[in-house]
Design a protein around this motif. Structure first.
Motif, mmCIF file in Angstrom:
data_model
loop_
_atom_site.group_PDB
_atom_site.id
_atom_site.type_symbol
_atom_site.label_atom_id
_atom_site.label_comp_id
_atom_site.label_asym_id
_atom_site.label_seq_id
_atom_site.Cartn_x
_atom_site.Cartn_y
_atom_site.Cartn_z
ATOM 1 N N ALA A 85 0.815 -1.224 0.000
ATOM 2 C CA ALA A 85 0.000 0.000 0.000
ATOM 3 C C ALA A 85 0.842 1.265 0.000
ATOM 4 O O ALA A 85 0.412 2.313 -0.498
ATOM 5 C CB ALA A 85 -0.937 -0.002 1.208
ATOM 6 N N ILE A 86 2.061 1.193 0.542
ATOM 7 C CA ILE A 86 2.893 2.394 0.597
ATOM 8 C C ILE A 86 3.313 2.849 -0.796
ATOM 9 O O ILE A 86 3.719 3.995 -0.978
ATOM 10 C CB ILE A 86 4.144 2.189 1.463
ATOM 11 N N GLY A 87 3.208 1.957 -1.779
ATOM 12 C CA GLY A 87 3.555 2.337 -3.139
ATOM 13 C C GLY A 87 2.682 3.444 -3.685
ATOM 14 O O GLY A 87 3.088 4.175 -4.603
ATOM 15 N N SER A 88 1.488 3.593 -3.129
ATOM 16 C CA SER A 88 0.587 4.653 -3.585
ATOM 17 C C SER A 88 1.137 6.038 -3.292
ATOM 18 O O SER A 88 0.714 7.021 -3.916
ATOM 19 C CB SER A 88 -0.785 4.485 -2.919
ATOM 20 N N THR A 89 2.066 6.150 -2.352
ATOM 21 C CA THR A 89 2.649 7.462 -2.038
ATOM 22 C C THR A 89 3.576 7.950 -3.139
ATOM 23 O O THR A 89 3.895 9.143 -3.182
ATOM 24 C CB THR A 89 3.435 7.400 -0.712
#
Length: 229
Positions: free
Chosen positions: A172-176
């Motif tokens: 999910a951190i890839g969305s940053t």
């Protein structure tokens, strides 16, 4: 995972949680598309982690590679202890925004469980079994592929299971940095103060992780029963 395609049915519940929000159902992108993108990122990162982890584990358990065991273990440990967010920040200037730096960070983060369990599985194969295989004329590659890896497979799969589950949650951190994952509604909710968006992304990530983990558990039990481990 049917909730991915029917999120609108829960609009009343999310409206109660965030009565002041103008929209309570995340509609900027399709949840189905986000799910597919999330799975793609996880699958590619996990494939690299499994390939590198298992290969490294096999190499350092051979007689000629045992001297490299401490070095390989330390490198893998550094990869997991280094925060994924920091890896993203350092890799963006080199790899750009989007999926590529995300996959790189997740690969490093998921490497250690695979490597550790590969080492534990291979080192746990009884020496007498290996010697018996050699005694009937098997070569080193045959012993590895037909004896050691099959017997170690339940333990190795347990490491892969842990690695993939961690990767699903961490992706999910890839969305940053522009990757399209189920973290998109979470990030959008945090930016806009919309708790409903955050919950939708978090719940779907959690359900996905549980489904994948349960699948691995069934396969792991089947292998353990087959090889008596």
């Amino acid at each position: 995972m049917t909730a991915v395609f029917a999120m609108g049915q829960f609009e009343g519940l999310f409206r109660q949680l965030t009565p002041d929000a103008r929209e309570v159902i995340y509609q900027r992108e399709s949840f189905a598309q986000l799910l597919l993108n999330h799975l793609l990122v996880v699958a590619v990162a996990s494939a690299f982690s499994v390939f590198i982890g298992v290969l490294a584990g096999v190499l350092v358990t051979r007689r000629w590679g045992r001297d490299f065991l401490p070095l390989v273990s330390q490198i893998a440990s550094i990869g997991q202890t280094f925060p994924p967010v920091a890896v993203l920040a350092l890799s963006v200037p080199l790899l750009g925004f989007g999926n590529l730096p995300t996959i790189f960070a997740l690969m490093l983060y998921g490497l250690l469980p695979v490597l550790r369990n590969t080492l534990a599985g291979l080192q746990g194969v009884p020496p007498s079994v290996v010697e018996a295989a050699r005694g009937i004329g098997m070569g080193p590659l045959q012993v590895l592929l037909q004896v050691e890896l099959p017997l170690a497979s339940p333990v190795i799969l347990a490491g892969i299971r842990t690695s993939v589950t961690i990767t699903i949650a961490t992706a999910a951190i890839g969305s940053t940095i522009g990757a399209s994952t189920l973290g998109n509604p979470v990030i959008a909710g945090l930016v806009n103060g919309n708790t409903a968006y955050v919950l939708q992304g978090a719940v779907l990530i959690g359900v996905l992780a549980i489904c994948v983990d349960s699948t691995f558990e069934r396969v792991q039990h089947g292998l353990a029963s087959r090889y008596g481990r």
